[in-house]
Design a protein around this motif. Sequence first.
Motif, PDB file in Angstrom:
ATOM      1  N   GLN A   1     -33.197 -21.613 -24.686  1.00  0.00           N
ATOM      2  CA  GLN A   1     -32.934 -20.668 -23.599  1.00  0.00           C
ATOM      3  C   GLN A   1     -34.166 -19.786 -23.408  1.00  0.00           C
ATOM      4  N   THR A   2     -34.068 -18.816 -22.518  1.00  0.00           N
ATOM      5  CA  THR A   2     -35.239 -17.959 -22.265  1.00  0.00           C
ATOM      6  C   THR A   2     -34.837 -16.499 -22.189  1.00  0.00           C
ATOM      7  N   ILE A   3     -35.778 -15.641 -22.529  1.00  0.00           N
ATOM      8  CA  ILE A   3     -35.643 -14.216 -22.218  1.00  0.00           C
ATOM      9  C   ILE A   3     -36.224 -14.088 -20.810  1.00  0.00           C
ATOM     10  N   SER A   4     -35.477 -13.460 -19.925  1.00  0.00           N
ATOM     11  CA  SER A   4     -35.936 -13.372 -18.536  1.00  0.00           C
ATOM     12  C   SER A   4     -37.233 -12.569 -18.451  1.00  0.00           C
ATOM     13  N   GLN A   5     -37.981 -12.872 -17.383  1.00  0.00           N
ATOM     14  CA  GLN A   5     -39.204 -12.116 -17.079  1.00  0.00           C
ATOM     15  C   GLN A   5     -38.834 -10.645 -16.821  1.00  0.00           C
TER      16      GLN A   5
ATOM     17  N   ILE B   1     -23.144 -12.012 -17.748  1.00  0.00           N
ATOM     18  CA  ILE B   1     -22.983 -13.408 -18.153  1.00  0.00           C
ATOM     19  C   ILE B   1     -24.349 -13.924 -18.602  1.00  0.00           C
ATOM     20  N   GLY B   2     -24.438 -14.350 -19.858  1.00  0.00           N
ATOM     21  CA  GLY B   2     -25.709 -14.840 -20.400  1.00  0.00           C
ATOM     22  C   GLY B   2     -26.406 -13.783 -21.240  1.00  0.00           C
ATOM     23  N   THR B   3     -25.904 -13.569 -22.450  1.00  0.00           N
ATOM     24  CA  THR B   3     -26.463 -12.530 -23.334  1.00  0.00           C
ATOM     25  C   THR B   3     -27.898 -12.877 -23.721  1.00  0.00           C
TER      26      THR B   3
ATOM     27  N   TYR C   1     -32.005  -8.594 -24.310  1.00  0.00           N
ATOM     28  CA  TYR C   1     -32.933  -7.619 -23.716  1.00  0.00           C
ATOM     29  C   TYR C   1     -32.323  -6.977 -22.457  1.00  0.00           C
ATOM     30  N   GLN C   2     -31.787  -7.814 -21.572  1.00  0.00           N
ATOM     31  CA  GLN C   2     -31.133  -7.267 -20.369  1.00  0.00           C
ATOM     32  C   GLN C   2     -29.951  -6.371 -20.761  1.00  0.00           C
ATOM     33  N   THR C   3     -29.242  -6.778 -21.791  1.00  0.00           N
ATOM     34  CA  THR C   3     -28.116  -5.984 -22.302  1.00  0.00           C
ATOM     35  C   THR C   3     -28.605  -4.586 -22.691  1.00  0.00           C
TER      36      THR C   3
ATOM     37  N   ARG D   1     -22.649 -18.466 -24.234  1.00  0.00           N
ATOM     38  CA  ARG D   1     -21.993 -19.733 -24.571  1.00  0.00           C
ATOM     39  C   ARG D   1     -22.689 -20.474 -25.712  1.00  0.00           C
ATOM     40  N   GLN D   2     -23.907 -20.042 -26.080  1.00  0.00           N
ATOM     41  CA  GLN D   2     -24.645 -20.683 -27.175  1.00  0.00           C
ATOM     42  C   GLN D   2     -24.328 -19.960 -28.472  1.00  0.00           C
ATOM     43  N   GLN D   3     -23.756 -20.701 -29.441  1.00  0.00           N
ATOM     44  CA  GLN D   3     -23.352 -20.058 -30.683  1.00  0.00           C
ATOM     45  C   GLN D   3     -24.549 -19.458 -31.440  1.00  0.00           C
ATOM     46  N   ALA D   4     -25.686 -20.180 -31.441  1.00  0.00           N
ATOM     47  CA  ALA D   4     -26.869 -19.700 -32.182  1.00  0.00           C
ATOM     48  C   ALA D   4     -27.271 -18.309 -31.694  1.00  0.00           C
ATOM     49  N   LEU D   5     -27.127 -18.082 -30.389  1.00  0.00           N
ATOM     50  CA  LEU D   5     -27.490 -16.772 -29.834  1.00  0.00           C
ATOM     51  C   LEU D   5     -26.379 -15.752 -30.098  1.00  0.00           C
ATOM     52  N   ALA D   6     -25.139 -16.193 -29.941  1.00  0.00           N
ATOM     53  CA  ALA D   6     -24.004 -15.286 -30.163  1.00  0.00           C
ATOM     54  C   ALA D   6     -23.993 -14.773 -31.606  1.00  0.00           C
TER      55      ALA D   6
ATOM     56  N   TYR E   1     -18.435 -14.372 -27.430  1.00  0.00           N
ATOM     57  CA  TYR E   1     -18.909 -15.747 -27.499  1.00  0.00           C
ATOM     58  C   TYR E   1     -17.915 -16.600 -26.725  1.00  0.00           C
ATOM     59  N   GLY E   2     -18.342 -17.191 -25.629  1.00  0.00           N
ATOM     60  CA  GLY E   2     -17.413 -17.982 -24.832  1.00  0.00           C
ATOM     61  C   GLY E   2     -18.035 -18.418 -23.526  1.00  0.00           C
ATOM     62  N   ASP E   3     -17.177 -18.830 -22.609  1.00  0.00           N
ATOM     63  CA  ASP E   3     -17.627 -19.345 -21.318  1.00  0.00           C
ATOM     64  C   ASP E   3     -17.585 -18.245 -20.262  1.00  0.00           C
ATOM     65  N   GLY E   4     -18.772 -17.868 -19.808  1.00  0.00           N
ATOM     66  CA  GLY E   4     -18.901 -16.807 -18.808  1.00  0.00           C
ATOM     67  C   GLY E   4     -18.200 -17.104 -17.492  1.00  0.00           C
ATOM     68  N   PHE E   5     -17.930 -18.375 -17.198  1.00  0.00           N
ATOM     69  CA  PHE E   5     -17.224 -18.686 -15.940  1.00  0.00           C
ATOM     70  C   PHE E   5     -15.832 -18.052 -15.925  1.00  0.00           C
TER      71      PHE E   5
ATOM     72  N   VAL F   1     -32.493 -20.494 -16.084  1.00  0.00           N
ATOM     73  CA  VAL F   1     -31.856 -21.631 -16.759  1.00  0.00           C
ATOM     74  C   VAL F   1     -30.441 -21.753 -16.174  1.00  0.00           C
ATOM     75  N   PRO F   2     -29.847 -22.962 -16.228  1.00  0.00           N
ATOM     76  CA  PRO F   2     -28.559 -23.157 -15.551  1.00  0.00           C
ATOM     77  C   PRO F   2     -27.380 -22.450 -16.225  1.00  0.00           C
ATOM     78  N   MET F   3     -26.437 -22.006 -15.416  1.00  0.00           N
ATOM     79  CA  MET F   3     -25.150 -21.521 -15.910  1.00  0.00           C
ATOM     80  C   MET F   3     -24.278 -22.757 -16.094  1.00  0.00           C
ATOM     81  N   LEU F   4     -23.824 -22.997 -17.334  1.00  0.00           N
ATOM     82  CA  LEU F   4     -23.082 -24.220 -17.642  1.00  0.00           C
ATOM     83  C   LEU F   4     -21.683 -23.880 -18.124  1.00  0.00           C
ATOM     84  N   GLU F   5     -20.734 -24.784 -17.846  1.00  0.00           N
ATOM     85  CA  GLU F   5     -19.338 -24.499 -18.210  1.00  0.00           C
ATOM     86  C   GLU F   5     -19.044 -24.783 -19.674  1.00  0.00           C
TER      87      GLU F   5
HETATM   88  N1  SAH Z   1     -29.997 -11.949 -20.092  1.00  0.00           N
HETATM   89  C1  SAH Z   1     -30.765 -12.864 -20.911  1.00  0.00           C
HETATM   90  C2  SAH Z   1     -31.129 -14.106 -20.138  1.00  0.00           C
HETATM   91  C3  SAH Z   1     -30.991 -15.318 -20.992  1.00  0.00           C
HETATM   92  S1  SAH Z   1     -31.138 -16.850 -20.146  1.00  0.00           S
HETATM   93  C4  SAH Z   1     -31.989 -12.192 -21.477  1.00  0.00           C
HETATM   94  O1  SAH Z   1     -32.366 -11.129 -21.005  1.00  0.00           O
HETATM   95  O2  SAH Z   1     -32.549 -12.703 -22.437  1.00  0.00           O
HETATM   96  C5  SAH Z   1     -29.472 -17.151 -19.649  1.00  0.00           C
HETATM   97  C6  SAH Z   1     -28.437 -17.250 -20.727  1.00  0.00           C
HETATM   98  O3  SAH Z   1     -27.197 -17.593 -20.110  1.00  0.00           O
HETATM   99  C7  SAH Z   1     -28.691 -18.330 -21.779  1.00  0.00           C
HETATM  100  O4  SAH Z   1     -28.680 -17.751 -23.050  1.00  0.00           O
HETATM  101  C8  SAH Z   1     -27.521 -19.298 -21.595  1.00  0.00           C
HETATM  102  O5  SAH Z   1     -27.075 -19.897 -22.790  1.00  0.00           O
HETATM  103  C9  SAH Z   1     -26.463 -18.391 -20.993  1.00  0.00           C
HETATM  104  N2  SAH Z   1     -25.400 -19.062 -20.256  1.00  0.00           N
HETATM  105  C10 SAH Z   1     -25.473 -20.109 -19.411  1.00  0.00           C
HETATM  106  N3  SAH Z   1     -24.252 -20.429 -18.933  1.00  0.00           N
HETATM  107  C11 SAH Z   1     -23.371 -19.564 -19.499  1.00  0.00           C
HETATM  108  C12 SAH Z   1     -21.953 -19.413 -19.437  1.00  0.00           C
HETATM  109  N4  SAH Z   1     -21.168 -20.200 -18.693  1.00  0.00           N
HETATM  110  N5  SAH Z   1     -21.401 -18.420 -20.172  1.00  0.00           N
HETATM  111  C13 SAH Z   1     -22.148 -17.607 -20.949  1.00  0.00           C
HETATM  112  N6  SAH Z   1     -23.488 -17.716 -21.062  1.00  0.00           N
HETATM  113  C14 SAH Z   1     -24.093 -18.685 -20.343  1.00  0.00           C
END
Ligand code: SAH
Length: 223
Positions: A64-68, A90-92, A96-98, A113-118, A139-143, A213-217
């Motif tokens: 994954q990425t830390i946003s610009q 959605i997307g911890t 940093y954004q948090t 949604r990624q356990q390693a990050l959660a 930790y779960g699905d942001g959708f 990066v894509p938002m995935l279910e």
């Molecule tokens: N806000 C983050 C951006 C990380 S990139 C930062 O500042 O670093 C986007 C993140 O969204 C990734 O970690 C990815 O795993 C997560 N993501 C993608 N789809 C998601 C979903 N359905 N639910 C929760 N997280 C999701």
Amino acid sequence: MRKTEDTFLHKGLRNKLVELLKTKSITDQNVLDAIGAIPRHFFLDSAFDKIAYEDRAFPIDADQTISQPYTVAYQTQLLKIKKGDKVLEIGTGSMYQTAILAAMGAHVYTIERQQALALKTGQFKQIFGNVFPEVHFFYGDGFLGIPQQAPFDKIIITAAAPTVPEKLWEQLKFKGIMVIPVDESDGAQRMLRLTKKKDGLAKRESFEEFSFVPMLEGKAVKK
Ligand code: SAH
């Protein structure tokens, strides 16, 4: 994330980043103050220490990425954060954004949604728990959002969404704001700001193109 020194060098580079963001249409002083306050290098591997304040995205765990910083500042500015706002992120990711939202006084509910990050979110609590007690990790699905905590004043999606997720729209307050990058046909994402009107429909404003990066279910399946 890691607790490490915040030196004068880091602070100097951070101030330069703030100056750069001012030249790139970031005018909300509260956003600029938050960028100036939060040590971005804490959220990156030590290999990135010297370049952490460049206006670039970097890789983090789980591909994954830390946003610009510009993207973080841009989305946060569009959200018009007020102290005490209840915000769903959605997307911890790197957190940093948090931290930027928390520094502006928001109460943040963030889903990954990624356990390693959660699994790393405990580190945030160790380092910032006393300063930012109003940050809650899921930790779960942001959708699906977090129905038990709804409604939210603001919702920010930090991954590329195929469309506006219906369940998230339902969890937004009336007059609430959602900032979301939505896929366009050319592979980039258009940043949208949707404000929920009294009738439940959206006032839609369209901004610049970004690349997320894509938002995935569902939760990510371990490889
Ligand atoms: N806000 C983050 C951006 C990380 S990139 C930062 O500042 O670093 C986007 C993140 O969204 C990734 O970690 C990815 O795993 C997560 N993501 C993608 N789809 C998601 C979903 N359905 N639910 C929760 N997280 C999701």
